[in-house]
Design a protein around this motif. Structure first.
Motif, short mmCIF file in Angstrom:
data_model
loop_
_atom_site.label_atom_id
_atom_site.label_comp_id
_atom_site.label_asym_id
_atom_site.label_seq_id
_atom_site.Cartn_x
_atom_site.Cartn_y
_atom_site.Cartn_z
N SER A 446 0.82 -1.21 0.00
CA SER A 446 0.00 0.00 0.00
C SER A 446 0.86 1.28 0.00
O SER A 446 0.33 2.37 0.16
N GLY A 447 2.17 1.12 -0.15
CA GLY A 447 2.99 2.31 -0.33
C GLY A 447 3.76 2.74 0.90
O GLY A 447 4.39 3.80 0.90
N VAL A 448 3.72 1.93 1.96
CA VAL A 448 4.47 2.25 3.17
C VAL A 448 5.88 1.67 3.01
O VAL A 448 6.07 0.65 2.35
N ALA A 449 6.88 2.32 3.57
CA ALA A 449 8.26 1.89 3.36
C ALA A 449 8.68 0.79 4.32
O ALA A 449 9.41 -0.13 3.96
N ILE A 450 8.24 0.91 5.58
CA ILE A 450 8.73 -0.01 6.61
C ILE A 450 7.70 -1.10 6.86
O ILE A 450 6.60 -0.83 7.35
N GLY A 451 8.09 -2.32 6.52
CA GLY A 451 7.18 -3.46 6.71
C GLY A 451 7.11 -3.86 8.17
O GLY A 451 7.83 -3.33 9.03
N ARG A 452 6.23 -4.82 8.43
CA ARG A 452 6.00 -5.28 9.79
C ARG A 452 7.27 -5.78 10.47
O ARG A 452 7.58 -5.39 11.59
N GLY A 453 8.02 -6.62 9.74
CA GLY A 453 9.23 -7.22 10.32
C GLY A 453 10.24 -6.16 10.70
O GLY A 453 10.79 -6.16 11.81
N LEU A 454 10.46 -5.23 9.78
CA LEU A 454 11.47 -4.20 10.02
C LEU A 454 11.05 -3.32 11.20
O LEU A 454 11.87 -2.94 12.03
N GLU A 455 9.73 -3.04 11.29
CA GLU A 455 9.26 -2.21 12.39
C GLU A 455 9.56 -2.87 13.73
O GLU A 455 10.04 -2.24 14.67
N ARG A 546 9.92 9.13 11.60
CA ARG A 546 9.62 10.06 12.68
C ARG A 546 8.23 9.82 13.26
O ARG A 546 8.02 9.88 14.47
N ALA A 547 7.28 9.53 12.35
CA ALA A 547 5.91 9.31 12.80
C ALA A 547 5.79 8.02 13.62
O ALA A 547 5.09 7.96 14.62
N ARG A 548 6.53 6.99 13.21
CA ARG A 548 6.42 5.69 13.88
C ARG A 548 7.20 5.61 15.16
O ARG A 548 6.85 4.86 16.05
N PHE A 549 8.35 6.29 15.20
CA PHE A 549 9.20 6.21 16.39
C PHE A 549 9.43 7.62 16.92
O PHE A 549 10.53 8.17 16.83
N PRO A 550 8.36 8.21 17.48
CA PRO A 550 8.43 9.62 17.87
C PRO A 550 9.49 9.88 18.94
O PRO A 550 9.97 11.00 19.07
N GLY A 551 9.88 8.85 19.69
CA GLY A 551 10.87 9.07 20.75
C GLY A 551 12.30 9.12 20.24
O GLY A 551 13.20 9.52 20.97
#
Ligand SMILES: [Zn+2]
Ligand SMILES: [Zn+2]
Length: 777
Positions: A446-455, A546-551
């Motif tokens: 769907s156009g997101v860069a970071i897949g589940r595993g990488l996250e 930045r949005a996923r790992f705001p800390g």
């Protein structure tokens, strides 16, 4: 003056009789006159293969040597032109009347005999003019003596006392006395500013003394100081203890050094195996012999960390990078030429450093494409280094974790020597690599860069207070601006490439010509609205992270964020200090970085290089993944790698994830052999460009026709094309190319030289030939 005397002798001689020997250039009289003359061979900054002969006037004879530039009349119009003197000889009898040198440009030769020989070889090897090579190799700052100023120094004459006595004055005025005292105390001549400060006076007492003849004035040439003094704060460090693999490699290199013969040694060491320590200890041996070493590294690796590493081990290191000003470059050149520098560390052009007694050349990361120059002369620093080392009878060491196939083959089956460092230092394991098939990841589809595993991996690494490197080889925000209605991408006006959306500039940008414009609201092709942004570049990845790992504090490194000089070093320092937790970027972060606390490397899209129309696409994909994976697991903390790919079965990706260089080489060499591509074939590429599409197409056909006609039967050179280049237009220039392939580059060279005088020309079309091209676009 002697010439005018000759002239008058000539005038007073009897009138020439018909058939007088002087009228006949082949006569004995003329021959005798010629025997007494000297001519210079001169080459120009032009794509010509020939040297021109010029007579040297008597008054210049004692001042001219090969390696100096001269001003001469050139061509039909006798335009005053500067060329390089490359040899002195008796005027060749076959040439008839010669023009004469007007003046000598340089007080001393700019290059020595060995460098003349090397540059002549480059001109032959890369099919360009010798003068073009010399013009490019000698830095501009050296040619115009940049930064060396004539400065006035004042001192006391040896016979000061007698001169003073002869003046017949009792004593000097107090201020003049102070000047003399200051000079006496200093014991040497001083600059005016130094002297006024020391004597606490203005200029007038100095002028007074000078008028009385009590001061001696001397003009000295001053070099600019080394503006960036890196040695400050550098702590002297001891050599590290080598492991058995490193010691064995060092012993081989040192043995070769002691033999005093040339040999190329390929140091194949996995990432983190301690190649640099081997270079350093080999260089120590070279310096102990009173010789110099040249170390070539990719420009991007000339980080403070690298520089400090050499400066902490050697007394005298010169660093040659592309940000040096003319004056600094000239200053280093002079110091190197005087033998004051032991180690020269630099990018590609440092291979021409004018060392007095070269002992060793090292090329680190020898697989890097930046060692090839993409403008005339289109040399590869590795081949030039090899030739230079051969001429000097010294070893060349090539180092890489992923050697270029050419280098591997030369060591495997050619005469080069292969040295291996198969293990990391301290027996650290290679990091385990997880390969994730992104075709199964809905989020990525769907156009997101970071897949589940990488996250998950990133989260774990951050929770454990580790640092993360994320690699994505596409800059900008969205690599494609795409029309859903007609299926076309929005293209640059002047180039045959699609534009990239850069959110920071609020513009669509051409990565070839840097053209930028506001994003169109409708499709330039079909006029429909609703353009879509596709794909992920580093800017979009940065937003997502930045949005996923705001800390976490995130740093982005690509050529957009690193425009200002020094920003690269600052970002790396910020990451090293632990101030930032995530470093993301393009190739810039893939190479050579050594951060012990990096416990995760993520390759966001391994496929970006894979589908390029380039014979080396697989090799580059393998190299990039292997290099970036090598950035982790460099301390006791360990580390791991996650690679996202939509082509997980591709051999380059699969083998890179297994750290299997040997397996990759076997696979890829078989493919290259089957397709008759390098390193089993030599290539040259003829590139033509013009704003006039019809003219360039026509000329390309003409060039191909001449080359085909001049080939013997059976033709030794395979000629492909002409065809529009893969990028058929750049900055409104239409581009065509021809590919020449043969068993050796020598065969191609013979054909090209035989065709040179017959090649058609067109005023609007530029033509270049690229021997051993790395860029096939
Ligand atoms: Zn459209
Ligand atoms: Zn463009």
């Amino acid at each position: 003056m002697s010439r005018s005397r000759q002239q008058s002798l000539f005038d007073s001689s009897p009138d020439p009789v018909p058939g007088d020997s002087r009228a006949d250039p082949s006569s004995a009289w003329e021959a005798a006159a010629r025997a007494d003359q000297l001519s210079a061979r001169v080459v120009f900054n032009r794509p010509l293969d020939t040297a021109f002969h010029y007579l040297i006037p008597d008054e210049l004879r004692d001042h001219l040597s090969p390696g100096q530039r001269v001003r001469v009349p050139f061509g039909r119009g006798n335009r005053s032109t500067v060329g390089f003197c490359v040899g002195l000889e008796r005027p060749p009898e076959t040439l008839g009347r010669l023009k004469q040198i007007d003046s000598i440009v340089d007080a001393a030769p700019l290059v020595d005999g060995a460098m003349l020989e090397l540059t002549a070889w480059i001109a032959r090897r890369y099919l360009c003019g010798w003068g073009q090579v010399l013009e490019s190799v000698i830095p501009a700052g050296v040619k115009r003596q940049a930064g060396t100023r004539q400065v006035k120094f004042l001192g006391l004459p040896e016979d000061f006392a007698e001169r003073f006595h002869a003046l017949g004055v009792g004593q000097l005025p107090a201020k003049q006395r102070a000047v003399v005292d200051a000079l006496e105390a200093a014991g040497s001549a001083m600059r005016i500013d130094q002297l006024t400060r020391a004597a606490g006076c203005g200029n007038s007492p100095i002028d007074g003394l000078t008028k009385k003849g009590l001061l001696e004035v001397e003009m000295r040439r001053l070099d600019p100081g080394d503006a960036e003094d890196w040695s400050e704060g550098v702590v002297r460090e001891q050599d590290l203890t080598l492991n058995p693999d490193q010691q064995a490699a060092l012993d081989e290199i040192v043995g070769q050094l002691r033999d005093q013969t040339h040999r190329t040694l390929l140091l194949h060491g996995v990432t983190g195996s301690g190649k640099t320590e081997v270079y350093i200890q080999a260089i120590r041996e070279v310096v102990a012999y009173g010789r110099q070493a040249i170390v070539l590294v990719p420009e991007i690796s000339l980080t403070p960390q690298t520089i400090r590493r050499f400066r902490s081990r050697f007394d005298s290191v010169a660093v040659l990078h592309s940000h040096l000003g003319d004056a600094q470059r000239h200053y280093h050149w002079q110091r190197i030429a005087r033998g004051e520098v032991d180690v020269i560390v630099g990018a590609r052009s440092a291979v021409f450093a004018p060392t007095v007694n070269l002992g060793l050349i090292v090329i680190d990361e020898e697989h890097e494409t930046t060692f090839k120059q993409e403008s005339t002369p289109r040399y590869h620093a590795r081949d030039v280094a090899r030739r230079r080392a051969e001429l000097a009878g010294v070893p060349l060491v090539l180092g890489s974790a992923t050697p270029m196939l050419e280098s591997w083959l030369a060591a495997d089956t050619g005469g080069d020597r292969l040295l291996s460092l198969p293990r990391r230092i301290d027996d650290r394991p290679m990091p385990p690599v997880s390969l994730v098939d992104t075709r199964n990841d809905r989020r990525i589809r769907s156009g997101v860069a970071i897949g589940r595993g990488l996250e998950t991996f990133i989260k774990q690494a951050l929770d454990d207070r580790g640092q993360v490197i994320l690699f994505l080889n596409l800059r900008g925000h969205s690599p494609a601006v795409w029309c859903r209605a007609c299926g076309q991408g929005v293209r640059c006006d002047g180039c045959d490439v699609t534009l990239t959306w850069h959110r920071d500039r609020r513009a669509v940008v051409c990565h070839l010509c840097d053209f930028q414009s506001e994003p169109p609201s409708e499709c330039p092709g079909c006029g429909k609205r609703g353009l879509k942004l596709l794909g992920v570049g580093t800017q979009k990845l940065e937003e997502e992270v930045r949005a996923r790992f705001p800390g976490a504090i995130v740093l982005r490194m690509d050529s957009d964020s690193m425009r200002r000089p020094g920003s690269h070093d600052r970002a790396l320092e910020q990451f090293r200090s632990g101030e930032a937790q995530i470093l993301l970027g393009t190739q810039m972060i893939a190479k050579g970085l050594d951060f012990p606390n990096v416990t995760l490397v993520g390759v966001v899209d391994a496929d970006t290089m894979l589908h390029q129309p380039d014979i080396r696409a697989s090799e580059r994909t393998f190299q990039l993944i292997a290099q970036v994976a090598g950035r982790t697991g460099r301390s006791d903390r360990g580390g791991r790698v996650l690679v996202q790919s939509a082509c997980p079965d591709d051999p380059a990706i699969r083998l890179a994830c297994n750290h299997d260089y040997a397996g990759f080489v076997v696979h890829e060499l078989a493919h290259r052999r089957a397709t008759l591509t390098p390193p089993f074939t030599s290539l040259a590429r003829v590139i033509l460009r013009s704003p006039d599409e019809a003219a360039v197409a026509e000329l390309a056909r003409g060039v191909a026709e001449v080359l085909r006609r001049l080939q013997p039967d059976p033709p030794p050179v395979r000629i492909l094309g002409p065809a529009p280049a893969p990028i058929s237009r750049v900055k409104n220039y239409y581009r065509f190319h021809l590919q020449l392939a043969a068993e050796t580059s020598e065969v191609i060279r013979e054909l090209w030289l035989s065709a040179a005088s017959e090649l058609p020309k067109h005023s609007s079309v530029e033509l270049v030939i690229d021997v051993d091209p790395l860029n096939l676009r």
